[in-house]
Design an enzyme around this catalytic site. Structure first.
Site, PDB file in Angstrom:
ATOM      1  CB  ILE A 641      -0.896   0.036   1.251  1.00 26.48           C
ATOM      2  CG1 ILE A 641      -1.760  -1.227   1.316  1.00 26.48           C
ATOM      3  CG2 ILE A 641      -1.753   1.294   1.254  1.00 26.48           C
ATOM      4  CD1 ILE A 641      -2.558  -1.356   2.595  1.00 26.48           C
ATOM      5  CG  HIS A 642       3.385   4.111  -2.799  1.00 30.20           C
ATOM      6  ND1 HIS A 642       4.621   3.960  -2.203  1.00 30.20           N
ATOM      7  CD2 HIS A 642       3.448   5.250  -3.543  1.00 30.20           C
ATOM      8  CE1 HIS A 642       5.401   4.970  -2.574  1.00 30.20           C
ATOM      9  NE2 HIS A 642       4.720   5.763  -3.375  1.00 30.20           N
ATOM     10  N   PRO A 643       1.600   5.419  -0.232  1.00 30.56           N
ATOM     11  CG  PRO A 643       2.215   7.638  -0.066  1.00 30.56           C
ATOM     12  CD  PRO A 643       1.041   6.770  -0.325  1.00 30.56           C
ATOM     13  CD  GLU A 647       5.150   1.528  -0.054  1.00 32.07           C
ATOM     14  OE1 GLU A 647       4.885   1.009  -1.144  1.00 32.07           O
ATOM     15  OE2 GLU A 647       5.154   2.761   0.141  1.00 32.07           O
TER      16      GLU A 647
END
Ligand code: FAD
Ligand code: NDP
Length: 667
Positions: A641-643, A647
């Site tokens: 899952i960014h940002p 991650e």
């Protein structure tokens, strides 16, 4: 067990037929006493595999039983003959539960399968309660509530012995009054252990209260319920950690364009009052939950006087006696003292800190594990001058690479470390709130002695189990004499079958709230439900809530090497820079992620370590993945899952053994 013909013949051997009517009557009386005097009575033969299976069943249910091994008593044959007359069953095992004849092995298993056995086991009215729990903390309350859910008659005894500095906690005086409709849910706290009267509406406290049943207001006094976590542990600690994080956020906010001219100061009294008010609301809601579930709560100190009897002594010294068929010891621990001049008189512990009425000022924290480092972290974050006195290493038992990184971050953020020293005396040099204390400390590595003046000395040197003054010796419950901890088997049963123990008092188990809660709940289900599920103490995740949080699950690198050998492990790691830190101008090479994988088990993750913001939140999810057998490949296959910080675990590439550079050059 079906008896072979030869054995059956021996049952009516000349020995038995020669029995006089008086002797036969005497055996009958003995058997009657055994059947009536024991909740579960098993007549067995020591070599019989069916008898063994039945004993194992009762053990797995956590039910204590009495056995008569017919092959080990002189008159076994006569006993078996009389038993046949009583039960119309010639074979062993022959089982009675609460005076009811259940049958042999097959019938007992059948009764377990269809729930009859559990019902029979519940019909025990010889005692005041089915279960008495000593200690109303995380573990005790969980166990008591679950047992009550299962229809049992339960009592919880909870009593807080004030700290040497006089701190005691959790009392709240409240008014419960009737309103209109939803407004009926009104609770007003008039005063609490924070010492300051305040009025808070229940809705503000987030409590879901049943409407007050009376038309007149009800005055309620709630006393110290909830144990360490709620009153002097996790809850106030995490809230003070949050207070410190907000200070950091204020500093960062200028970089994000926030402009403010007022001088920003922290108000200790306002913080402790708000936190103590929240704690009072929790105490109150625990009390209410017990009431709703029909659990009897007694604010008294519990102590065993007989196998099935305890003495409960209240604050006024009044003694009351209660009996139960089962007991759970969940008395937790209290802070340890150094045993040096001035420690109990002048030093405080975590039992005193969270309700301290004044700002502690220049503080010496003695001890460098969870409690010491967390307290040092938030006190420094609130702007205080803090020194940690370390006897040996930081965070003993944790991954030492991570522990040193926690230490460096604390140091960068103003915490001073005095390594390899331990105090030898504490003297008051000035009275006040806070006053001034002179601490003389001695090196643990040489003859050096130093002295320094602080406003407050906080001892965080470990905790003592509350097991030495609860009458365990009277009923023969064994403790580890050195540590005071209680050894139990894998169903949390002590060496005395009807006495169980959970939570911080246990030997060799993690001292954490969710562990105590889980153990308590599962124990109740095994004792009073049909469950066989045991508490799994492996891969328990935890987080040290220092200003930069350290979350971990599984093995430290040192332990993994000890268990699997270095050559069988692959360690993946990286430093990383949280996005939120970039604009704020915070260091790009501080946060660190590491996993330890077993090369010969599909690169299964055996250790997970994270130093970064919100490490507690992140570690929780990965702990669930580890329970499911997380491997490096599964992490690679997981899309990040960014940002986010989390991650980083989906893109770990550099192995420690490669020696490649892990420093971050940019975003
Ligand atoms: P306790 O919660 O200690 O409850 C025992 C209760 O029994 C107490 O109320 C005690 O007064 C009472 N009692 C003792 N003797 C008697 C008696 N004879 N009769 C009647 N009552 C008696 N864990 C986490 O998971 N996360 C954290 O962030 C965390 N932070 C912590 C911070 C601090 C400062 C401390 C000290 C601990 C922290 N812990 C944390 C640990 C957590 O608080 C404990 O693991 C947990 O409270 C243990 O629960 P328990 O039921 O075994 O005992
Ligand atoms: P610990 O037993 O973990 O650590 C005690 C610390 O005090 C160690 O650093 C020890 O040093 C030091 N020490 C002991 N005796 C002396 C002495 N005479 N002089 C100087 N230093 C000394 O206790 P804690 O109180 O920190 O934690 C207790 C438990 O509470 C933890 O195990 C944890 O499970 C729980 N807890 C959990 C938290 C969380 O989940 N976030 C937070 C706080 C507590 P040495 O290493 O040399 O022995």
């Amino acid at each position: 067990m079906s008896s072979p013909p030869g054995r059956r013949a021996r049952l009516s051997s000349p020995g038995t037929s020669r029995q006089t009517p008086d002797a036969r009557e005497e055996v009958r009386h003995r058997l009657k006493d055994l059947i009536e005097g024991n909740r579960v009575m098993i007549f067995s033969k020591s070599y019989c595999p069916h008898s063994t299976r039945v004993k194992e069943l009762f053990s797995s249910l956590g039910v204590d039983y009495n056995i008569l091994e017919l092959d080990q008593v002189d008159d076994g044959a006569s006993v078996q003959e009389v038993l046949t007359e009583i039960s119309n069953q010639k074979t062993v095992p022959n089982i009675f539960v609460n005076k009811v004849h259940v049958g042999g092995c097959d019938r007992t298993f059948q009764a377990h399968k269809n729930g009859l056995l559990q019902k029979l086991l519940q019909e025990d009215s010889a005692h005041d309660y089915d279960l008495i729990v000593i200690g109303g903390g995380s573990g005790g309350l969980s166990c008591a509530k679950e047992a009550a859910n299962l229809g049992k008659k339960v009592m919880v005894l909870d009593f807080v012995v004030p700290s040497p500095r006089g701190s005691s906690w959790g009392w709240a005086l409240s008014v419960w009054s009737r309103g209109q409709g939803r407004e009926a849910r009104v609770l007003t706290l008039l005063a609490s252990s924070s010492g300051r009267p305040h009025m808070v509406d229940a809705t503000v406290l987030g409590l879901t209260l049943a409407p007050c049943p009376f038309s007149w207001p009800l005055l309620l006094l709630t006393l110290g319920l909830g144990g360490t976590c709620v009153n002097v542990g996790c809850i106030p600690k995490k809230l003070m950690h949050q207070a410190a994080l907000l200070g950091q956020a204020l500093q960062d906010s200028r970089k994000f364009g926030w402009e403010y001219n007022q001088q920003v100061r922290h108000n200790w009294e306002a913080m402790t009052e708000a936190i103590q008010n929240h704690i009072s609301s929790l105490n109150w809601s625990y009390r209410l939950t017990l009431r709703e579930k029909g659990v009897a709560y007694v604010n008294s100190y519990g102590e065993f006087v007989e196998l099935h009897k305890i003495k409960a002594t209240n604050k006024k010294g009044q003694e009351t006696f209660y009996t139960a068929s089962k007991f759970v010891i969940a008395t937790g621990e209290r802070p340890r003292y150094l045993g040096i001049q001035g420690d109990k008189e002048y030093c405080i512990t975590s039992d005193d800190l969270f309700s301290l009425r004044y700002c502690p000022g220049r503080t010496l924290v003695v001890g460098a594990s969870y409690v010491g480092l967390e307290c040092a972290g938030f006190l420094a974050g609130l702007g205080l001058d803090v020194t940690v006195m370390v006897r040996s290493v930081l965070l003993r038992g944790f991954d030492q690479e991570m522990a040193e990184k926690v230490g460096s971050y604390l140091e960068q953020h103003g915490v001073k470390f005095q390594r390899k020293f331990t105090p030898v005396s504490v003297q008051q040099v000035e009275k006040g709130s806070p006053g001034k204390l002179k601490v003389v400390a001695k090196s643990t590595a040489g003859p050096e002695t130093v002295e320094e003046v602080y406003n407050t000395v906080l001892l965080a040197i470990g905790r003592e189990s509350c097991t030495r003054k609860i009458g365990l010796e009277k009923i023969g419950v064994k403790i580890n004499e050195k540590t005071g901890k209680i050894p139990v088997n894998d169903v949390e049963q002590t060496n005395v079958p009807h006495v169980y123990a959970i939570g911080d008092v246990l030997e060799g188990k993690p001292e954490l709230t969710p562990v105590a809660i889980q153990a308590g709940k599962l124990l109740a289900r095994r004792l009073f439900g049909a469950s066989l599920e045991k508490c799994d103490y492996i891969n328990v995740p935890t987080t040290v809530f220092t200003p930069l949080e350290y979350g971990c699950c599984g093995l430290s690198e040192e332990k993994a090497i000890e268990v699997y050998k270095k050559e069988n492990l692959e360690v993946y790691h990286t430093l990383f820079w949280p996005l939120e830190w970039t604009v704020a101008g915070r260091d790009n090479n501080t946060c660190y992620a590491k996993i330890i994988c077993n090369k010969f088990d599909n690169e299964r993750v055996v250790g997970f370590h994270l130093l970064g913001p919100n490490a507690g939140e992140i570690t929780q999810g990965f702990a669930a993945a580890m329970k499911c057998g997380l491997t490096k490949q599964l992490l690679n296959d997981t899309i990040g899952i960014h940002p986010t910080c989390g991650e980083v675990f989906t893109t770990l590439e550099i192995t420690k053994s490669s020696g490649l550079d892990i420093t971050q050059k940019g975003c």
